[in-house]
Design a protein around this motif. Structure first.
Motif, PDB file in Angstrom:
ATOM      1  N   PRO A  44       0.758  -1.246  -0.049  1.00  0.00           N
ATOM      2  CA  PRO A  44      -0.178   0.051   0.057  1.00  0.00           C
ATOM      3  C   PRO A  44       0.961   1.173   0.012  1.00  0.00           C
ATOM      4  O   PRO A  44       1.938   1.455   0.301  1.00  0.00           O
ATOM      5  N   GLY A  45       0.443   2.371  -0.472  1.00  0.00           N
ATOM      6  CA  GLY A  45       0.824   3.782  -0.398  1.00  0.00           C
ATOM      7  C   GLY A  45       2.052   3.631  -1.182  1.00  0.00           C
ATOM      8  O   GLY A  45       2.061   2.980  -2.452  1.00  0.00           O
ATOM      9  N   LYS A  46       3.169   4.431  -1.047  1.00  0.00           N
ATOM     10  CA  LYS A  46       4.148   4.485  -1.974  1.00  0.00           C
ATOM     11  C   LYS A  46       5.329   3.995  -1.414  1.00  0.00           C
ATOM     12  O   LYS A  46       6.430   3.730  -2.361  1.00  0.00           O
ATOM     13  N   TYR A  47       5.586   3.118  -0.460  1.00  0.00           N
ATOM     14  CA  TYR A  47       6.543   2.381   0.019  1.00  0.00           C
ATOM     15  C   TYR A  47       6.559   1.110  -0.917  1.00  0.00           C
ATOM     16  O   TYR A  47       5.477   0.240  -1.091  1.00  0.00           O
ATOM     17  N   ARG A  48       7.569   0.374  -1.276  1.00  0.00           N
ATOM     18  CA  ARG A  48       7.612  -0.722  -2.032  1.00  0.00           C
ATOM     19  C   ARG A  48       8.895  -1.594  -1.254  1.00  0.00           C
ATOM     20  O   ARG A  48       8.459  -2.614  -0.495  1.00  0.00           O
ATOM     21  N   LEU A  49      10.083  -1.659  -1.552  1.00  0.00           N
ATOM     22  CA  LEU A  49      11.108  -2.383  -1.081  1.00  0.00           C
ATOM     23  C   LEU A  49      11.526  -2.097   0.526  1.00  0.00           C
ATOM     24  O   LEU A  49      11.991  -3.018   1.064  1.00  0.00           O
ATOM     25  N   THR A  50      11.014  -0.865   0.870  1.00  0.00           N
ATOM     26  CA  THR A  50      11.234  -0.670   2.305  1.00  0.00           C
ATOM     27  C   THR A  50      10.055  -1.109   3.218  1.00  0.00           C
ATOM     28  O   THR A  50      10.164  -1.153   4.344  1.00  0.00           O
ATOM     29  N   SER A  51       8.967  -1.288   2.426  1.00  0.00           N
ATOM     30  CA  SER A  51       7.684  -1.526   3.031  1.00  0.00           C
ATOM     31  C   SER A  51       7.504  -3.157   4.039  1.00  0.00           C
ATOM     32  O   SER A  51       8.418  -3.844   3.682  1.00  0.00           O
ATOM     33  N   ARG A  52       7.203  -3.126   5.038  1.00  0.00           N
ATOM     34  CA  ARG A  52       7.184  -4.303   6.000  1.00  0.00           C
ATOM     35  C   ARG A  52       6.064  -5.143   5.393  1.00  0.00           C
ATOM     36  O   ARG A  52       6.278  -6.560   5.761  1.00  0.00           O
ATOM     37  N   VAL A  53       5.260  -4.782   4.587  1.00  0.00           N
ATOM     38  CA  VAL A  53       4.330  -5.820   3.710  1.00  0.00           C
ATOM     39  C   VAL A  53       5.103  -6.718   2.724  1.00  0.00           C
ATOM     40  O   VAL A  53       5.130  -7.963   2.864  1.00  0.00           O
ATOM     41  N   VAL A  96       8.373   4.704  11.600  1.00  0.00           N
ATOM     42  CA  VAL A  96       9.069   3.983  10.644  1.00  0.00           C
ATOM     43  C   VAL A  96       8.720   2.508  11.078  1.00  0.00           C
ATOM     44  O   VAL A  96       8.865   1.926  10.080  1.00  0.00           O
ATOM     45  N   LYS A  97       9.211   2.145  12.225  1.00  0.00           N
ATOM     46  CA  LYS A  97       9.019   0.769  12.559  1.00  0.00           C
ATOM     47  C   LYS A  97       7.654  -0.116  12.085  1.00  0.00           C
ATOM     48  O   LYS A  97       7.749  -1.291  11.881  1.00  0.00           O
ATOM     49  N   ARG A  98       6.643   0.769  12.017  1.00  0.00           N
ATOM     50  CA  ARG A  98       5.363   0.262  11.771  1.00  0.00           C
ATOM     51  C   ARG A  98       5.210  -0.065  10.295  1.00  0.00           C
ATOM     52  O   ARG A  98       4.750  -1.203   9.895  1.00  0.00           O
ATOM     53  N   VAL A  99       5.816   0.928   9.372  1.00  0.00           N
ATOM     54  CA  VAL A  99       5.467   0.550   7.919  1.00  0.00           C
ATOM     55  C   VAL A  99       6.791   0.258   7.580  1.00  0.00           C
ATOM     56  O   VAL A  99       6.567  -0.388   6.448  1.00  0.00           O
ATOM     57  N   SER A 100       8.025  -0.119   7.853  1.00  0.00           N
ATOM     58  CA  SER A 100       9.299  -0.312   7.372  1.00  0.00           C
ATOM     59  C   SER A 100       9.818  -1.397   8.152  1.00  0.00           C
ATOM     60  O   SER A 100       9.915  -1.588   9.401  1.00  0.00           O
ATOM     61  N   HIS A 101      10.772  -2.239   7.501  1.00  0.00           N
ATOM     62  CA  HIS A 101      11.578  -3.349   7.965  1.00  0.00           C
ATOM     63  C   HIS A 101      12.829  -2.878   8.441  1.00  0.00           C
ATOM     64  O   HIS A 101      13.873  -3.704   8.958  1.00  0.00           O
ATOM     65  N   VAL A 144       8.973  11.564   6.423  1.00  0.00           N
ATOM     66  CA  VAL A 144       9.393  10.326   6.746  1.00  0.00           C
ATOM     67  C   VAL A 144       9.347   9.548   5.358  1.00  0.00           C
ATOM     68  O   VAL A 144       9.817   8.601   5.064  1.00  0.00           O
ATOM     69  N   GLU A 145       8.436  10.101   4.547  1.00  0.00           N
ATOM     70  CA  GLU A 145       7.882   9.424   3.415  1.00  0.00           C
ATOM     71  C   GLU A 145       9.211   9.648   2.505  1.00  0.00           C
ATOM     72  O   GLU A 145       9.713   8.727   1.638  1.00  0.00           O
ATOM     73  N   GLU A 146       9.863  10.738   2.352  1.00  0.00           N
ATOM     74  CA  GLU A 146      10.748  11.069   1.500  1.00  0.00           C
ATOM     75  C   GLU A 146      12.200  10.610   1.946  1.00  0.00           C
ATOM     76  O   GLU A 146      13.000   9.988   1.235  1.00  0.00           O
ATOM     77  N   TRP A 147      12.466  10.197   3.196  1.00  0.00           N
ATOM     78  CA  TRP A 147      13.316   9.564   3.743  1.00  0.00           C
ATOM     79  C   TRP A 147      13.297   7.786   3.543  1.00  0.00           C
ATOM     80  O   TRP A 147      14.379   7.489   2.902  1.00  0.00           O
ATOM     81  N   LEU A 148      12.220   7.436   3.654  1.00  0.00           N
ATOM     82  CA  LEU A 148      12.056   5.651   3.087  1.00  0.00           C
ATOM     83  C   LEU A 148      12.226   5.815   1.571  1.00  0.00           C
ATOM     84  O   LEU A 148      12.877   4.680   1.217  1.00  0.00           O
ATOM     85  N   ARG A 164       8.587  -7.395   3.481  1.00  0.00           N
ATOM     86  CA  ARG A 164       9.384  -8.184   4.114  1.00  0.00           C
ATOM     87  C   ARG A 164       9.004  -7.826   5.521  1.00  0.00           C
ATOM     88  O   ARG A 164       9.660  -6.966   6.320  1.00  0.00           O
ATOM     89  N   PRO A 165       8.184  -8.581   6.182  1.00  0.00           N
ATOM     90  CA  PRO A 165       7.560  -8.555   7.418  1.00  0.00           C
ATOM     91  C   PRO A 165       8.548  -8.763   8.476  1.00  0.00           C
ATOM     92  O   PRO A 165       8.118  -7.986   9.588  1.00  0.00           O
ATOM     93  N   THR A 166       9.636  -9.318   8.414  1.00  0.00           N
ATOM     94  CA  THR A 166      10.710  -9.283   9.679  1.00  0.00           C
ATOM     95  C   THR A 166      11.541  -8.132   9.592  1.00  0.00           C
ATOM     96  O   THR A 166      12.084  -7.835   8.266  1.00  0.00           O
ATOM     97  N   THR A 167      12.126  -7.915  10.650  1.00  0.00           N
ATOM     98  CA  THR A 167      13.023  -6.529  10.751  1.00  0.00           C
ATOM     99  C   THR A 167      14.132  -6.924  10.206  1.00  0.00           C
ATOM    100  O   THR A 167      14.949  -8.214  10.529  1.00  0.00           O
TER     101      THR A 167
END
Length: 351
Positions: free
Chosen positions: A67-76, A260-265, A216-220, A78-81
């Motif tokens: 969802p949203g703009k995140y792709r490779l940074t997304s926790r969806v 960040v930890k909620r949306v990214s791994h 945060v979006e620009e950072w990710l 890669r669910p594990t940190t």
């Protein structure tokens, strides 16, 4: 959407898949997944029917709709940190809390030697030090450059501590990589896209500082540039953002850690030195960061801050750093997290 291709899929077939997606109105960007497999990444959010069709294309291994703009940074995706191994058994993003400490700028052999010994004895697991210093004024000390890199190499050999240092230009990455275990992309270069891509291609861990006024979006999304090159070893660093408040150098955005930890791994560390800009603020900000769930700290330390050629006001002395680590361990105990200690610290005989 992220389309991961099968390992056997060659470049010709990958281009064919990309063309098929484009004909369906889904433009993609080629890249490499952490495991080495080719990926096609699209900004578009596809429908369930489109996703099913794409999964059925020959050469496609899997499809992840994020969802949203995140792709490779997304926790969806890669669910594990993500855990990043930076050398000497030090892992950022795992159970242990990692402290990187050292001078903001490498000034001389004697200065770096005294600080490296102090931070290793005090509990740092990584040595930080700037050989290249991007300064607001062109008349300020810009770092020792090549000589500074050689001094960092010497201290890595003496202390056993992995080294993190900043790289400013793509042309310097190969040389800096010989002296560093982690490439730092500074706040002013967070959106230097050629530098991000080249750092990603290096394969070394990349510490990506948040830009002075970045969301945060620009950072990710900046981190996506590194990940797209097949380098999964990205460490995010919250270092404060510019606001209307003049009482501190920047405003430390502690809320960015759980956001960040909620949306990214990706793991997140905090720089309490540059955010507050004052030595007396480093300890409370550092302890708050640990309590908020950060994976580590990046701390300025100098054995004689009054003589520092860069950011003297924010540097801790060696005793102050040792006191910080002692207090930090109490907070970490409360949040059930151990402090990562260096495997080997310098002694009088060793140095």
């Amino acid at each position: 959407m992220i389309v991961v291709l099968e390992r056997e899929t060659d470049a010709v077939r990958a281009a064919g898949i990309s063309a098929e997606l484009a004909s369906a109105g889904v433009a993609t960007t080629p890249g490499t997944e952490a495991g080495g497999r080719a990926v096609l990444v699209s900004e578009r959010e596809v429908s369930a029917d489109q996703s099913t069709w794409i999964r059925g294309l020959p050469g496609v291994a899997e499809v992840t709709v994020t969802p949203g703009k995140y792709r490779l940074t997304s926790r969806v995706f890669r669910p594990t940190t993500t855990t990043v191994e930076v050398g000497a058994g030090v892992v950022i993003g795992g159970p242990g809390f990692v402290v990187a400490a050292g001078p903001c700028a490498v000034e001389s052999a004697g200065q770096l030697d005294s600080v490296a010994r102090a931070v290793a004895d005090g509990g740092a697991a990584v040595l930080r030090g700037g050989a290249f210093k991007p300064r607001s004024s062109p008349y300020s000390f810009q770092g020792l450059e090549e000589h500074g890199l050689r001094l960092l190499e010497e201290q890595r050999d003496r202390t056993g501590l992995p080294v993190v240092t900043e790289v400013l230009e793509p042309a310097w990455i190969e040389r800096v990589a010989k002296s560093a275990d982690i490439l730092q992309i500074g706040a002013r270069n967070m959106q230097n896209y050629p530098l991000l891509r080249e750092a990603g291609r290096s394969g070394l861990p990349v510490l990506l500082k948040r830009g002075l006024s970045a969301t945060v979006e620009e950072w990710l999304l900046a981190a996506e540039y590194v990940l797209l090159e097949g380098n999964p070893n990205v460490i995010l660093c919250e270092r404060g953002i510019r606001s209307y408040e003049p009482s501190t150098r920047f405003t430390l955005d502690l809320s960015a850690i759980p956001v960040v930890k909620r949306v990214s791994h990706l793991p997140v560390i905090v720089d309490p030195s540059h955010s507050g800009g004052r030595a007396d603020l480093v300890r409370p900000l550092a302890l708050a960061a640990a309590a908020a769930g950060a994976d580590g700290l990046l701390v300025d330390v100098h054995t004689d801050p009054t003589s520092a050629r860069c950011d003297a006001d924010q540097a801790l002395t060696a005793p102050e750093f040792a006191e910080l680590v002692e207090a930090l361990e109490r907070v970490l105990y409360a949040v059930d997290r151990p402090l990562t200690r260096p495997l080997w610290a310098p002694t009088a005989e060793a140095v």
